[in-house]
Scaffold this motif. Sequence first.
Motif, PDB file in Angstrom:
ATOM      1  N   ALA A  99     -26.203   6.607  66.546  1.00 21.16           N
ATOM      2  CA  ALA A  99     -25.760   7.404  65.403  1.00 21.16           C
ATOM      3  C   ALA A  99     -26.037   8.888  65.617  1.00 21.16           C
ATOM      4  N   ALA A 100     -27.130   9.193  66.325  1.00 19.52           N
ATOM      5  CA  ALA A 100     -27.497  10.593  66.563  1.00 19.52           C
ATOM      6  C   ALA A 100     -26.771  11.183  67.763  1.00 19.52           C
ATOM      7  N   GLY A 101     -26.163  10.320  68.587  1.00 20.56           N
ATOM      8  CA  GLY A 101     -25.476  10.806  69.782  1.00 20.56           C
ATOM      9  C   GLY A 101     -26.427  11.278  70.862  1.00 20.56           C
ATOM     10  N   VAL A 102     -27.597  10.627  70.960  1.00 15.75           N
ATOM     11  CA  VAL A 102     -28.570  10.981  71.997  1.00 15.75           C
ATOM     12  C   VAL A 102     -28.904   9.732  72.797  1.00 15.75           C
ATOM     13  N   GLY A 103     -29.460   9.927  73.981  1.00 17.57           N
ATOM     14  CA  GLY A 103     -29.867   8.809  74.805  1.00 17.57           C
ATOM     15  C   GLY A 103     -31.171   8.194  74.313  1.00 17.57           C
ATOM     16  N   ARG A 104     -31.401   6.956  74.723  1.00 19.98           N
ATOM     17  CA  ARG A 104     -32.638   6.276  74.312  1.00 19.98           C
ATOM     18  C   ARG A 104     -33.871   7.032  74.797  1.00 19.98           C
ATOM     19  N   ALA A 105     -33.799   7.575  76.006  1.00 21.77           N
ATOM     20  CA  ALA A 105     -34.951   8.300  76.547  1.00 21.77           C
ATOM     21  C   ALA A 105     -35.268   9.524  75.695  1.00 21.77           C
ATOM     22  N   THR A 106     -34.222  10.213  75.255  1.00 21.56           N
ATOM     23  CA  THR A 106     -34.411  11.385  74.395  1.00 21.56           C
ATOM     24  C   THR A 106     -35.058  10.976  73.076  1.00 21.56           C
ATOM     25  N   LEU A 107     -34.593   9.876  72.519  1.00 18.85           N
ATOM     26  CA  LEU A 107     -35.150   9.398  71.257  1.00 18.85           C
ATOM     27  C   LEU A 107     -36.618   9.017  71.413  1.00 18.85           C
ATOM     28  N   TYR A 108     -36.924   8.274  72.472  1.00 18.93           N
ATOM     29  CA  TYR A 108     -38.294   7.797  72.664  1.00 18.93           C
ATOM     30  C   TYR A 108     -39.252   8.927  73.035  1.00 18.93           C
ATOM     31  N   ARG A 109     -38.732  10.036  73.525  1.00 20.94           N
ATOM     32  CA  ARG A 109     -39.625  11.167  73.789  1.00 20.94           C
ATOM     33  C   ARG A 109     -40.170  11.759  72.490  1.00 20.94           C
ATOM     34  N   SER A 110     -39.438  11.585  71.411  1.00 24.90           N
ATOM     35  CA  SER A 110     -39.863  12.142  70.126  1.00 24.90           C
ATOM     36  C   SER A 110     -40.505  11.114  69.205  1.00 24.90           C
ATOM     37  N   PHE A 111     -40.035   9.872  69.265  1.00 25.02           N
ATOM     38  CA  PHE A 111     -40.501   8.855  68.322  1.00 25.02           C
ATOM     39  C   PHE A 111     -40.669   7.516  69.043  1.00 25.02           C
ATOM     40  N   PRO A 112     -41.770   6.811  68.796  1.00 27.98           N
ATOM     41  CA  PRO A 112     -41.979   5.530  69.466  1.00 27.98           C
ATOM     42  C   PRO A 112     -41.240   4.362  68.819  1.00 27.98           C
ATOM     43  N   ASP A 113     -40.895   4.475  67.522  1.00 28.73           N
ATOM     44  CA  ASP A 113     -40.270   3.348  66.824  1.00 28.73           C
ATOM     45  C   ASP A 113     -39.580   3.851  65.558  1.00 28.73           C
ATOM     46  N   PRO A 114     -38.761   2.999  64.914  1.00 33.86           N
ATOM     47  CA  PRO A 114     -38.055   3.443  63.701  1.00 33.86           C
ATOM     48  C   PRO A 114     -38.993   3.876  62.591  1.00 33.86           C
ATOM     49  N   SER A 115     -40.139   3.205  62.479  1.00 37.71           N
ATOM     50  CA  SER A 115     -41.080   3.562  61.429  1.00 37.71           C
ATOM     51  C   SER A 115     -41.551   5.004  61.562  1.00 37.71           C
ATOM     52  N   SER A 116     -41.782   5.453  62.786  1.00 39.46           N
ATOM     53  CA  SER A 116     -42.244   6.834  62.984  1.00 39.46           C
ATOM     54  C   SER A 116     -41.155   7.836  62.624  1.00 39.46           C
ATOM     55  N   VAL A 117     -39.896   7.453  62.785  1.00 40.18           N
ATOM     56  CA  VAL A 117     -38.798   8.333  62.363  1.00 40.18           C
ATOM     57  C   VAL A 117     -38.794   8.450  60.840  1.00 40.18           C
ATOM     58  N   ALA A 118     -38.963   7.314  60.166  1.00 39.30           N
ATOM     59  CA  ALA A 118     -39.013   7.333  58.701  1.00 39.30           C
ATOM     60  C   ALA A 118     -40.207   8.137  58.201  1.00 39.30           C
ATOM     61  N   GLN A 158     -30.758  16.115  64.862  1.00 36.01           N
ATOM     62  CA  GLN A 158     -29.695  15.107  64.891  1.00 36.01           C
ATOM     63  C   GLN A 158     -30.269  13.719  64.641  1.00 36.01           C
ATOM     64  N   ILE A 159     -31.404  13.442  65.266  1.00 35.64           N
ATOM     65  CA  ILE A 159     -32.040  12.123  65.107  1.00 35.64           C
ATOM     66  C   ILE A 159     -32.435  11.886  63.658  1.00 35.64           C
ATOM     67  N   LEU A 160     -33.086  12.879  63.055  1.00 33.04           N
ATOM     68  CA  LEU A 160     -33.557  12.714  61.685  1.00 33.04           C
ATOM     69  C   LEU A 160     -32.397  12.582  60.706  1.00 33.04           C
ATOM     70  N   ALA A 161     -31.352  13.378  60.909  1.00 35.68           N
ATOM     71  CA  ALA A 161     -30.193  13.301  60.012  1.00 35.68           C
ATOM     72  C   ALA A 161     -29.510  11.938  60.120  1.00 35.68           C
ATOM     73  N   ALA A 162     -29.332  11.463  61.344  1.00 38.75           N
ATOM     74  CA  ALA A 162     -28.688  10.162  61.546  1.00 38.75           C
ATOM     75  C   ALA A 162     -29.545   9.039  60.992  1.00 38.75           C
ATOM     76  N   ALA A 163     -30.847   9.112  61.218  1.00 42.90           N
ATOM     77  CA  ALA A 163     -31.750   8.058  60.755  1.00 42.90           C
ATOM     78  C   ALA A 163     -31.792   8.006  59.232  1.00 42.90           C
ATOM     79  N   GLU A 164     -31.818   9.168  58.586  1.00 43.36           N
ATOM     80  CA  GLU A 164     -31.865   9.174  57.121  1.00 43.36           C
ATOM     81  C   GLU A 164     -30.638   8.488  56.542  1.00 43.36           C
TER      82      GLU A 164
END
Length: 220
Positions: free
Chosen positions: A71-90, A46-52
Motif C-alpha cells: 500500500a505504501a509502495g515501498v519494499g519490505r526491506a525499507t519497511l522493516y528498517r523502520s518498523f519491526p511489525d504492524p503493531s509498531s506502525v500503529a 508513505q508507510i504511516l499514511a498507507a498503514a493508517e
Amino acid sequence: MSDDEQRGRRAASVHRVGGLLGDLQAADEQPVAPRRRADAERNRAQILAAAEQLFAEQDPRSVTMDRIAKAAGVGRATLYRSFPDPSSVAVALLDEHERRLQGQLIYGPPPLGPGAGAGERLAAFYLAMLDLLERHLPLALGAETGPARFRTGAYGFWRVHVRTLLVDHGVQDPDPLIDIALSPLSPELYQFQRHELGLSTERIGRSLADFARQLLRSAG
C-alpha cells in the motif's frame, strides 16, 4: 637541491593532492546524507499514511507487513528498517495523539490537569481516553491489544498517572489497583461496548466517571 629538500617537496605535493582528493570526496559525499534522510522521511510518511488507511478499512489485527509495504509502495526491506511489525506502525501513528493527552495531564487545566481532587481527575482522564478511543480506535486496536498493550510507553505513562492519583488520595497500597483502574480503557472492551452492544460514548463515559469516584472513595 639537497635530497632532504626534494623529499620534503615530494611529501608536500602528496599531502596537497591527498587534501584535494579528500576535499573533492567530502564535497561529493556531503549531499548524500541529507538526500538519504529525505528519502527515509518520505518513505516513513508513505508507510504511516498507507498503514493508517489500512487500519481504518479492515480489522487492524489482520493488517500485515506485506500489505503495508504494498500500500505504501515501498519494499519490505525499507519497511522493516523502520518498523519491526504492524503493531509498531500503529504505535507510531497513535503516539502523537497520546502525547497530546499526556501534555494535558501534566500541564493542562483541571480537572484533567493538576488542581482538582483525585476522583475528579481520574474521571476526567477516563473521559479524555474515551474520546481518544472514539477518534482513533482502529489505531488503538492495532497497537494496544492483548499483552502488547502493557508493554507500550503510553501504558507506562497512564500507570504512573493513575498511581500518582491513588497516592495523592491516600491509598496505602496503590499498585494492585493501577491496572484495575486502567482495565476499562482496553481498546477491545471499548470496541465491544460501542460496536457490539451499541452503547454510546456518553453513556460509557457517565458510568466510568461514577466508577472513578467510587473507586477512589472505597480505596481511600
